[in-house]
Design an enzyme around this catalytic site. Structure first.
Site, PDB file in Angstrom:
ATOM      1  N   ARG A  35     -10.940 -12.516   5.614  1.00 23.23           N
ATOM      2  CA  ARG A  35     -10.393 -12.178   4.304  1.00 23.23           C
ATOM      3  C   ARG A  35     -10.150 -13.445   3.497  1.00 23.23           C
ATOM      4  NH1 ARG A  35      -5.535 -12.294   2.263  1.00 23.23           N
ATOM      5  NH2 ARG A  35      -4.398 -12.482   4.232  1.00 23.23           N
ATOM      6  N   HIS A  69      -2.594 -14.529  11.471  1.00 23.61           N
ATOM      7  CA  HIS A  69      -1.995 -14.200  10.185  1.00 23.61           C
ATOM      8  C   HIS A  69      -2.292 -12.780   9.720  1.00 23.61           C
ATOM      9  CE1 HIS A  69      -0.455 -14.787   6.214  1.00 23.61           C
ATOM     10  NE2 HIS A  69      -1.616 -14.685   5.626  1.00 23.61           N
ATOM     11  N   ALA A 101       0.837  -1.199   0.000  1.00 23.07           N
ATOM     12  CA  ALA A 101       0.000   0.000   0.000  1.00 23.07           C
ATOM     13  C   ALA A 101       0.876   1.254   0.000  1.00 23.07           C
ATOM     14  CB  ALA A 101      -0.936  -0.004   1.205  1.00 23.07           C
ATOM     15  N   ARG A 151     -10.533 -19.599   5.077  1.00 20.51           N
ATOM     16  CA  ARG A 151      -9.563 -19.819   6.144  1.00 20.51           C
ATOM     17  C   ARG A 151     -10.203 -20.001   7.520  1.00 20.51           C
ATOM     18  NH1 ARG A 151      -5.115 -15.399   3.929  1.00 20.51           N
ATOM     19  NH2 ARG A 151      -4.396 -16.753   2.270  1.00 20.51           N
ATOM     20  N   LEU A 179      -3.046  -8.749  -1.066  1.00 14.62           N
ATOM     21  CA  LEU A 179      -2.165  -8.090  -2.026  1.00 14.62           C
ATOM     22  C   LEU A 179      -3.006  -7.215  -2.948  1.00 14.62           C
ATOM     23  CD1 LEU A 179       0.252 -11.029  -2.912  1.00 14.62           C
ATOM     24  CD2 LEU A 179       0.335  -9.410  -1.031  1.00 14.62           C
ATOM     25  N   GLU A 214      -3.759  -3.142   4.880  1.00 15.85           N
ATOM     26  CA  GLU A 214      -4.204  -3.874   6.071  1.00 15.85           C
ATOM     27  C   GLU A 214      -4.470  -2.928   7.244  1.00 15.85           C
ATOM     28  OE1 GLU A 214      -1.586  -7.087   7.191  1.00 15.85           O
ATOM     29  OE2 GLU A 214      -2.824  -7.673   8.896  1.00 15.85           O
ATOM     30  N   HIS A 217      -4.860 -18.273  10.226  1.00 20.17           N
ATOM     31  CA  HIS A 217      -4.607 -18.998   8.977  1.00 20.17           C
ATOM     32  C   HIS A 217      -4.459 -20.494   9.267  1.00 20.17           C
ATOM     33  CE1 HIS A 217      -2.937 -20.189   5.183  1.00 20.17           C
ATOM     34  NE2 HIS A 217      -3.063 -18.966   4.709  1.00 20.17           N
ATOM     35  N   SER A 261       1.711 -21.601   2.370  1.00 20.82           N
ATOM     36  CA  SER A 261       0.715 -20.922   1.530  1.00 20.82           C
ATOM     37  C   SER A 261      -0.588 -21.703   1.344  1.00 20.82           C
ATOM     38  CB  SER A 261       1.319 -20.674   0.156  1.00 20.82           C
ATOM     39  OG  SER A 261       0.315 -20.333  -0.761  1.00 20.82           O
TER      40      SER A 261
END
Lengths: 667, 254
Positions: free
Chosen positions: A464, A430, A45, A338, A470, A454, A267, A285
């Site tokens: 999210r 996370h 950002a 998640r 991203l 964020e 996460h 990931s």
């Protein structure tokens, strides 16, 4: 309690942003040169906003606590970035990305912002490719896509398991180009320690040069906080060691309301804790869930045997394994969002099916898909009746190509080879969906003070979706703020740069100095980490994956007691006029000790379960989150009222005109 | 959960950039093989604070091998004895009980020591600012799939772009050369069609800035590649040399 105005433009959902852009006030190029913008944080950002605003001609100053802007924690994002390109011809569209994001957020995000995010998602991919970001490609030379949780399309663009790195380096390069051309002044190893208010507007910051310890005053016509999330309240998280909430918390105490502080993302796929020395947790990931299947043993005896080392995972037959996500959620399987995946892992481990020493781990197993890929490769190569070994060997090559760096990382940390044994994973903190409340312009309740990425609360509701952080960071920086800041700065063109000997700067600097002195002068016996770990444990146990009123109220009392002890018994070595990492940490933990309490207060207030906020009192018979739309379809927004633990709740009502609000189902 | 390893550390302590530094010795007991190298430093630092001594300052942030912030020179090797990882990914299981480990900062004229193990690597940022980018303003990009790039070139560009800017290449080089770092960025952009319009000015400006920062010359010993935690290939240096020569011969600006 006052009503908050989010300033959502009128008109149909797909016209709001288009109309806004063509009608928002502009600042002419000559005036832009005289307008100064301070940006705190150099992640996706911050770096993208810095580049885009400097390109427009504004005078920009960027501050970051690391040695280089390229170190910001966006660099560590692994899996990918979403966009509604529909390159895969599988039915994606702006509307579908909008819908998935609202639903994924469990109907607690703002429609207007989310639709805008989906609209600009495609521009981000175009921009990044033009910058030379090396996304993964197919043999034909076009871009490759994969799936992430909570969607049924393949819309995620990626660069191996290093997408965040590549996107950040793209934004960093764009920013450095402006540094090279003299339009951005860059301040490395500088930490923002307060904002400066003049006549009700944010007009600058106090920053500490971390090398010399010197406090500095910087004027800006407006200030952008791009400082990331506050997951490190929990001590252990996937955040970087330095990630902190200090900038947003200082802003909060100067009048910026805090939105949904209790919305934390846990996460599901992180490497489990290995011991008391643990300093942080490492994510594996979400993209691994494309090909990895999550399971625990069906029988408790097998789980026990595995925990004590009497059995190995590979010795269990298919019939002896419980692929619990596929069992509970057949439609989305291993790719549920998640929050759902994390809770399901906790449920199995709490019930006694965990598979490591601590009982807090489940398997992420690639055997099935390794063999599937192996058979396809054999067919491609014209090998008839390949042996089992040959299939596995061919399949491993495919897995390695897709996830090699993640497998290497796993082996490095655990000492176990995931090509031979299934990975062990467990949920970890996370991301924080909560953050400073912002309106459609990304402005906080403090005029002239913005929050991007964020650091704000706006787009992800209560949960999210993967590969959307991203997207949001870059959307805010490249494509939203360059327009919306004009609405404010167009009225500031007559304001000359305010000299930093103004009394407001002097006063703010004095307060910062006093706090530093106070921290150094406690001269107690306990280290900063001692308090941070204690806070983290309270938060994880009582404001983590499962929460209830009793525990949350206990947590509030415990945090207050801990905070009192901190200010009595903290020991910070060294001095203020030197590089002093202990002092830096002390300031951040002091802020976490206040923010943690607000998170618990917010969690007590929200008498429902939604997304990552699971209140054990509010669940369906099947153990799913039970929302209460009649009473809680609002953004809980907290105003700091001065003194200790004195906050007032304001509500921004969430109105759904384009999406039918429904029970979220991934079955 | 403490472990059973006993480690002797010899760590470079230096108050600030002007002070004279020296190695100080510390014994660390109860080290678990599952600890990371930096977690062992955390444990030592906690002890130093409780003894009212100033802890050892070292750079670190993500602790998962991607931010490039950690930078210790361990037993004469940047990021320690194992290949392909950063210091934060190094675990104590790579050492033996009773080992003595010497830890120093990166040593290079262009990376002055700030304090203890922390050095100033902002020279790298200035090299990127000199030309490590494609000049494309926000908002005027064409559709991403209008540019087709062969998978091989895309993969090779990605391999070069994987550089984390940690500076291990400089620390490993006897000349403190930054050629591997600079060539990785030059290569990434030279391999892509988007990078073509500026390829000559880019390589000339970046090399000029590299020289101005005081990095040494490259004598092709390959220590940089051997110590790079991300496996950045020496091929990039060859490519940069080619690009540089080509630019010198053809550039109208020279």
């Amino acid at each position: 309690m006052s009503k908050l105005d989010a300033k959502i433009p009128e008109g149909s959902i797909d016209q709001k942003w288009t109309k806004y852009k063509s009608s928002v006030a502009l600042v002419n190029p000559a005036n832009k040169r005289n307008l100064e913008i301070i940006i705190v944080g150099s992640g996706l950002a911050g770096a993208s906003a810095a580049a885009a605003l400097a390109e427009l001609g504004y005078k920009v100053k960027v501050f970051y606590f690391q040695d280089s802007p390229r170190r910001a924690h966006s660099i560590a994002a692994q899996g990918g970035i979403n966009a509604a390109k529909n390159y895969t011809n599988d039915g994606d569209s702006v509307h579908r990305l909008f819908y998935d994001t609202i639903k994924g957020g469990d109907y607690r995000a703002r429609e207007g912002n989310v639709h805008r995010l989906a609209e600009v998602s495609n521009n981000i991919i175009d921009q990044c490719v033009a910058q030379g970001v090396p996304f993964a490609r197919e043999y034909g030379g076009l871009l490759s896509n994969r799936s992430f949780g909570g969607t049924q399309v393949e819309r995620t663009f990626y660069a191996a398991g290093q997408t965040g790195q590549q996107l950040l380096l793209g934004a960093y390069s764009a920013m450095q180009r402006q540094v090279g051309s003299g339009k951005i002044e860059s301040f490395s190893r500088h930490e923002m320690l307060d904002i400066v208010m003049i006549d009700g507007k944010c007009r600058g910051i106090i920053a500490r040069d971390l090398v010399t310890g010197k406090l500095e005053r910087h004027f800006g016509h407006s200030v952008l906080l791009c400082t990331g999330g506050y997951g490190n309240v929990f001590f252990l998280s996937t955040n970087a060691m330095g990630s902190n909430a200090t900038a947003v918390w200082k802003a909060h105490k100067k009048g910026a309301y805090f939105g949904n502080p209790c919305f934390t993302q846990i996460h599901p796929t992180c490497i489990p804790v290995s011991g008391d020395h643990q300093s942080k947790l490492t994510l594996m990931s979400e993209s691994l869930r494309n090909d990895g299947r999550i399971w625990v043993p069906k029988l408790k005896e097998d789980a026990e045997a595995i925990r004590t080392g009497k059995k190995r995972a590979v010795q269990l037959s298919e019939e002896e394994r419980d692929y619990y996500l596929e069992r509970r959620y057949p439609a989305f399987g291993n790719l549920v969002p998640r929050d759902v995946a994390s809770r399901a892992a906790k449920e199995r481990c709490d019930a006694g099916y965990g598979v490591n020493k601590t009982g807090e781990a489940v398997y992420l197993d690639f055997t099935f898909n390794t063999k599937r890929y192996g058979r396809t490769e054999a067919t491609k190569k014209g090998i008839h009746n390949p042996s089992e070994d040959e299939i596995v060997r061919l399949g491993k090559d495919v897995i390695k190509e897709k996830y090699g760096n993640l497998f290497d990382m796993y082996k490095q940390i655990t000492g176990v080879d995931p090509y031979e044994e299934p990975m062990q994973i467990y949920p970890a903190v996370h991301y924080t969906m909560g953050g400073l409340w912002v309106d459609y312009n990304l402005m906080t309740t403090v005029p002239g003070l913005y929050a991007l990425g964020e650091a704000n609360f706006s787009d992800h509701g209560a949960n999210r979706l993967g590969a959307s952080a991203l997207m949001q960071g870059l959307a805010d920086g490249y494509f939203v703020i360059p327009y919306t800041i004009g609405a404010y700065l167009s009225k500031e063109i007559a304001v000359k740069a305010i000299p930093t000997d103004h009394e407001a700067f002097v006063e703010a600097e004095k307060n910062v100095q006093e706090r530093i002195d106070k921290l150094l002068n406690i001269k107690g016996t306990k280290t900063v980490d001692h308090f941070h770990k204690k806070l983290g444990k309270i938060m994880w146990d009582k404001c983590g994956m499962g929460r209830n009123e009793k525990h949350l109220k206990e947590a509030i009392d415990e945090i207050r007691a801990l905070r009192a002890e901190f200010w009595k018994d903290l020991r910070v070595t060294g001095t203020a006029d030197d590089l002093n990492p202990e002092l830096e940490k002390a300031g951040r933990v002091a802020d976490f000790l206040e923010l943690g309490e607000l998170m618990c207060m917010d969690a007590v207030n929200r008498n429902e379960s939604c997304g990552g906020h699971f209140r054990e009192e509010y669940q369906t018979e099947e153990g799913e989150a039970k929302r209460d739309d009649d009473n809680f379809a609002y953004v809980a927004t907290w105003e700091y009222k001065g003194g200790e633990n004195n906050f007032e709740l304001h509500k921004e009502e969430l109105i759904y005109e384009n999406i039918k609000i429904a029970q979220r189902s991934y079955k | 959960m403490s472990g059973n390893m006993n480690i002797t550390l010899k760590v470079w302590r230096q108050k600030n950039s002007n002070a004279k530094g020296e190695l100080a010795e510390y014994k660390v007991g109860d080290v678990s093989p599952d600890m990371s190298f930096l977690e062992m430093f955390d444990v030592l630092n906690e002890r130093l604070v409780s003894e009212n001594n100033e802890p050892i300052a070292f750079d670190h942030d993500c602790r998962e091998g991607i931010c490039g912030m950690c930078s210790m020179f361990i037993n004469g090797r940047p990021h320690g004895p194992k290949e392909g990882i950063t210091t934060c990914q190094l675990h104590m299981r790579s050492f033996k009980d009773g080992d003595t480990i010497v830890v120093e900062p990166w040593r290079a004229q262009a990376f002055p020591v700030i304090k203890d193990l922390i050095v100033d690597r902002t020279a790298f940022d200035r090299i990127i600012a000199a030309g490590g980018y494609i000049s494309v303003n926000t908002g005027n990009a064409q559709d991403a799939n209008n540019i087709a790039i062969s998978k091989d070139n895309a993969d090779e560009a990605f391999a070069a772009a994987a550089c984390i800017g940690c500076g291990a290449c400089v620390a490993a080089c006897k000349n403190a050369s930054a050629m591997l770092f600079v060539s990785a960025k030059v290569s990434q952009l030279a391999l892509l069609p988007q990078g073509q319009p500026e390829k000559q000015t880019r390589v000339l400006s970046m090399v000029a800035q590299m020289d101005a920062e005081g990095f040494g010359a490259c004598t092709n010993t390959g220590a940089c590649e051997a110590e790079c935690p991300k496996g950045i290939s020496l091929k990039n240096i060859a490519r940069m040399n080619r690009e540089y020569l080509g630019a010198q011969l053809c550039s109208e600006k020279m």
